[in-house]
Design an enzyme around this catalytic site. Structure first.
Site, short mmCIF file in Angstrom:
data_model
loop_
_atom_site.label_atom_id
_atom_site.label_comp_id
_atom_site.label_asym_id
_atom_site.label_seq_id
_atom_site.Cartn_x
_atom_site.Cartn_y
_atom_site.Cartn_z
CB CYS A 32 -0.97 -0.05 1.18
SG CYS A 32 -2.39 1.02 0.96
CG HIS B 58 -3.48 -3.74 3.28
ND1 HIS B 58 -2.45 -3.07 3.90
CD2 HIS B 58 -4.21 -2.79 2.66
CE1 HIS B 58 -2.56 -1.77 3.67
NE2 HIS B 58 -3.61 -1.56 2.92
CD GLU C 106 -0.62 -5.54 5.66
OE1 GLU C 106 -0.61 -6.15 4.57
OE2 GLU C 106 -0.85 -4.33 5.75
#
Lengths: 84, 227
Positions: free
Chosen positions: B86, B194, B196
């Site tokens: 990002c 994302h 994560e």
């Protein structure tokens, strides 16, 4: 001292959704003669006199940070600042 | 394997990144402040999402001159894995470590939801745990995720298999639905979604975990073979 006015705009080939949104609004308001809107950034730099050439300095600043030349064009104007 | 999670003023996905590698994978991870002058003790570098320096001027533009970025460049040149997610992706493009740039989403909206991603290249150190062409579900959260590059750059990316992830649907205007790319050498990955935030079923899915597992697997293999 010099005041440098820097104008950073999206290159013509890059879609400007902000400009398109503003143009759409102007059309809704009845201003159909507005054919295009592009939104850019305006920066003012105050530069102290030195041995450096102002043009080459400003170009360097624009290339390194102020504009991303992948998507943006820039132009600038230099004004002499008269000390008070 | 020891990861550095770089923390810029305005980073806000640093905890998620740390959690993914430390808690879910059990690897070592440390937060590293943006003015750090030494990353030599880390095996992998993670640039998290957020709004570094308030996204002033352009997203990622100011962060590229943070003190730590010289070290990130050195790590990239040394062949270490560098992952930017990002805002981290935006920083990598501004820093010139990846080509192209991220523009405002075509509909001007900040978009936050889970999207389908296609694995376009599973032959990278970041994706070896995925199947080629696999579709995975990964959250996005961005206002400026519209990937742009010129024709020459796109052709180059395509020819070199540097397009790693594409979106299943076009929602932000990205060129050819590009969601993530690697550098020519293959050790620097930038992506807008994302992974994560997708590392356990508890938080809605774990399709992102394989990305971090891929990094660790490749690192282990290369270090065993060199031992």
């Amino acid at each position: 001292m010099k005041k440098v006015k820097v104008y950073v705009t999206l290159r013509e080939s890059v879609l400007d959704p902000q400009g398109s949104a503003v143009m759409g609004s102007l059309h809704k308001m009845g201003y159909d003669e507005v054919a295009d809107v592009r939104i850019g950034k305006y920066l003012e730099l105050v530069i102290e006199d030195s041995e450096r050439n102002v043009d080459s300095l400003v170009n360097e600043l624009c290339h390194r940070l102020l504009a991303n030349t992948v998507i943006e064009d820039y132009r600038y104007e230099i004004e002499e600042v008269v000390s008070q | 394997m020891k990861f550095a999670v770089i923390v810029f003023p305005g980073s806000n996905c640093d905890l998620d990144m740390y959690h993914a590698v430390k808690d879910e994978l059990g690897e070592e991870a440390e937060y590293v402040w943006h003015d750090s002058k030494d990353l030599s003790s880390y095996d992998g570098i993670l640039l998290p999402g957020g709004f570094s320096y308030g996204d002033y001027l352009r997203c990622g533009a100011i962060a590229q001159f943070s003190g730590v970025m010289d070290e990130v460049r050195k790590a990239a040149e040394a062949g270490k894995p560098v992952l930017g997610i990002c805002n981290g992706f935006q920083i990598l493009t501004e820093a010139g470590l990846l080509p192209g740039v991220l523009l405002r989403n075509k509909n001007l909206k900040f978009m936050c939801r889970t999207v389908g991603l296609k694995v376009e290249n599973n032959n990278t150190l970041f994706t070896n745990e995925y199947e080629q062409g696999e579709e995975i579900q990964i959250p996005i959260a961005h206002g400026e995720g519209n990937y742009y590059c010129d024709d020459a750059t796109y052709n180059h990316l395509k020819e070199n298999n540097q397009i790693v992830f594409t979106y299943a649907d076009d929602f932000n205007g990205s060129r050819n639905n590009i969601a993530g790319i690697i550098n020519e050498r293959g050790n620097v990955l930038g992506m807008m979604p994302h992974p994560e935030r997708a590392v356990s079923e508890l938080i809605g899915g774990k399709d992102g975990l394989a990305l971090f597992r891929s990094i660790v697997k490749q690192w282990r293999e290369s270090h065993v073979s060199h031992a």
